[in-house]
Write a protein that holds these residues in place. Structure first.
Motif, PDB file in Angstrom:
ATOM      1  N   MET A   1       1.047  -1.124  -0.145  1.00  0.00           N
ATOM      2  CA  MET A   1      -0.083  -0.051   0.108  1.00  0.00           C
ATOM      3  C   MET A   1       0.778   1.164   0.034  1.00  0.00           C
ATOM      4  O   MET A   1       1.993   1.371   0.782  1.00  0.00           O
ATOM      5  N   SER A   2       0.525   2.230  -0.859  1.00  0.00           N
ATOM      6  CA  SER A   2       1.402   3.311  -0.888  1.00  0.00           C
ATOM      7  C   SER A   2       0.813   4.544   0.001  1.00  0.00           C
ATOM      8  O   SER A   2      -0.225   4.587   0.202  1.00  0.00           O
ATOM      9  N   PHE A   3       1.770   5.126   0.679  1.00  0.00           N
ATOM     10  CA  PHE A   3       1.409   6.212   1.293  1.00  0.00           C
ATOM     11  C   PHE A   3       2.269   7.278   1.526  1.00  0.00           C
ATOM     12  O   PHE A   3       3.527   6.950   1.262  1.00  0.00           O
ATOM     13  N   PHE A   4       2.080   8.399   1.976  1.00  0.00           N
ATOM     14  CA  PHE A   4       3.021   9.720   2.384  1.00  0.00           C
ATOM     15  C   PHE A   4       2.792  10.109   3.635  1.00  0.00           C
ATOM     16  O   PHE A   4       1.474  10.534   3.821  1.00  0.00           O
ATOM     17  N   THR A   5       3.713  10.363   4.437  1.00  0.00           N
ATOM     18  CA  THR A   5       3.258  10.836   5.782  1.00  0.00           C
ATOM     19  C   THR A   5       2.867  12.053   5.754  1.00  0.00           C
ATOM     20  O   THR A   5       2.181  12.606   6.679  1.00  0.00           O
ATOM     21  N   CYS A   6       3.316  13.002   4.845  1.00  0.00           N
ATOM     22  CA  CYS A   6       2.669  14.503   4.818  1.00  0.00           C
ATOM     23  C   CYS A   6       1.187  14.364   4.543  1.00  0.00           C
ATOM     24  O   CYS A   6       0.491  15.133   4.993  1.00  0.00           O
TER      25      CYS A   6
ATOM     26  N   LYS B   1      10.334   3.302   2.829  1.00  0.00           N
ATOM     27  CA  LYS B   1       9.019   3.572   3.615  1.00  0.00           C
ATOM     28  C   LYS B   1       8.436   2.186   3.980  1.00  0.00           C
ATOM     29  O   LYS B   1       8.661   1.192   3.331  1.00  0.00           O
ATOM     30  N   PHE B   2       8.019   2.257   4.951  1.00  0.00           N
ATOM     31  CA  PHE B   2       7.266   1.121   5.804  1.00  0.00           C
ATOM     32  C   PHE B   2       6.195   1.470   6.808  1.00  0.00           C
ATOM     33  O   PHE B   2       6.231   2.602   7.389  1.00  0.00           O
TER      34      PHE B   2
ATOM     35  N   ALA C   1       8.173  -5.488   9.294  1.00  0.00           N
ATOM     36  CA  ALA C   1       8.236  -4.276   8.294  1.00  0.00           C
ATOM     37  C   ALA C   1       9.319  -3.267   8.641  1.00  0.00           C
ATOM     38  O   ALA C   1       9.743  -2.837   7.545  1.00  0.00           O
ATOM     39  N   GLY C   2       9.705  -3.175   9.716  1.00  0.00           N
ATOM     40  CA  GLY C   2      10.648  -2.420   9.869  1.00  0.00           C
ATOM     41  C   GLY C   2      11.012  -2.364  11.464  1.00  0.00           C
ATOM     42  O   GLY C   2      10.458  -2.886  12.433  1.00  0.00           O
TER      43      GLY C   2
ATOM     44  N   ALA D   1       6.552   5.197   8.300  1.00  0.00           N
ATOM     45  CA  ALA D   1       7.959   6.050   8.097  1.00  0.00           C
ATOM     46  C   ALA D   1       8.169   6.261   6.661  1.00  0.00           C
ATOM     47  O   ALA D   1       7.849   5.018   5.836  1.00  0.00           O
ATOM     48  N   ASP D   2       8.562   7.358   6.192  1.00  0.00           N
ATOM     49  CA  ASP D   2       8.963   7.391   4.830  1.00  0.00           C
ATOM     50  C   ASP D   2      10.223   8.403   4.723  1.00  0.00           C
ATOM     51  O   ASP D   2      10.710   8.863   5.828  1.00  0.00           O
ATOM     52  N   ALA D   3      10.475   9.138   3.655  1.00  0.00           N
ATOM     53  CA  ALA D   3      11.490   9.964   3.327  1.00  0.00           C
ATOM     54  C   ALA D   3      11.032  11.179   4.321  1.00  0.00           C
ATOM     55  O   ALA D   3      12.291  12.250   4.783  1.00  0.00           O
ATOM     56  N   ASP D   4       9.899  11.560   4.417  1.00  0.00           N
ATOM     57  CA  ASP D   4       9.753  13.095   5.301  1.00  0.00           C
ATOM     58  C   ASP D   4       9.710  12.687   6.887  1.00  0.00           C
ATOM     59  O   ASP D   4       9.629  13.631   7.547  1.00  0.00           O
TER      60      ASP D   4
END
Length: 165
Positions: free
Chosen positions: A1-6, A36-37, A93-94, A151-154
């Motif tokens: 599943m795709s997500f972005f913390t922002c 990303k996890f 996952a992480g 968790a992701d790049a942001d």
């Protein structure tokens, strides 16, 4: 599943205000191949020893995120290449470490997401002390077992419920 913390933050401003969604301070360095996890949190509280970390990562992860409150210590590493490999093999996952990791080339070869304060070459003690499945605090942010970690790049978020339903 795709997500972005922002996007999670933007869509849940009410939960940020109430504390149901919390952003951890930008203190972590990224390791591992998964940038990303996400997954439900399993918590450990240890200090400068990692026997409980090994024990937990030897068990099935089932897509969970191991969140380790190592007290922010910079005197030894709580996770290294062998433990990251165990985590990958067992379906975690992480891993998030409020402390240090080591064997960074090995960590970065593992198909898992890892966040830690820094890398440090000294290994930890093996005393089997600490607590598991307890409420912890990382840089003033509370995390309890079952919270959802993103968790992701942001950055890194902790939520009281799964926000990706």
């Amino acid at each position: 599943m795709s997500f972005f913390t922002c996007d999670i933050c933007d869509a849940n401003e009410d939960k940020l205000a109430s504390g149901e969604l919390r952003a951890l301070p930008p203190i972590f360095t990224k390791f591992g191949r998964q940038q990303k996890f996400f997954g439900p949190a399993v918590t450990l509280k240890v200090f400068e020893e990692n026997a409980l970390v090994r024990s937990k990562l030897e068990s099935p992860g089932n897509g969970q995120v191991l969140v380790i409150d190592g007290g922010g210590s910079f005197r030894c590493a709580l996770v290294g290449g062998n433990l990251a490999s165990l985590a990958q093999q067992n379906g975690w996952a992480g891993i998030i470490v409020n402390g240090c990791v080591r064997d960074t080339e090995e960590l970065n070869a593992c198909n898992i997401g890892i966040r830690a304060l820094a890398s440090f070459p000294v290994r930890s003690a093996k005393r089997a002390s600490g607590e598991q499945d307890v409420r912890i605090s990382i840089a003033g942010v509370a995390i309890k077992p079952g919270d959802w970690i993103y968790a992701d790049a942001d950055g890194v978020l902790a939520a009281s419920e799964n926000l990706l339903k």
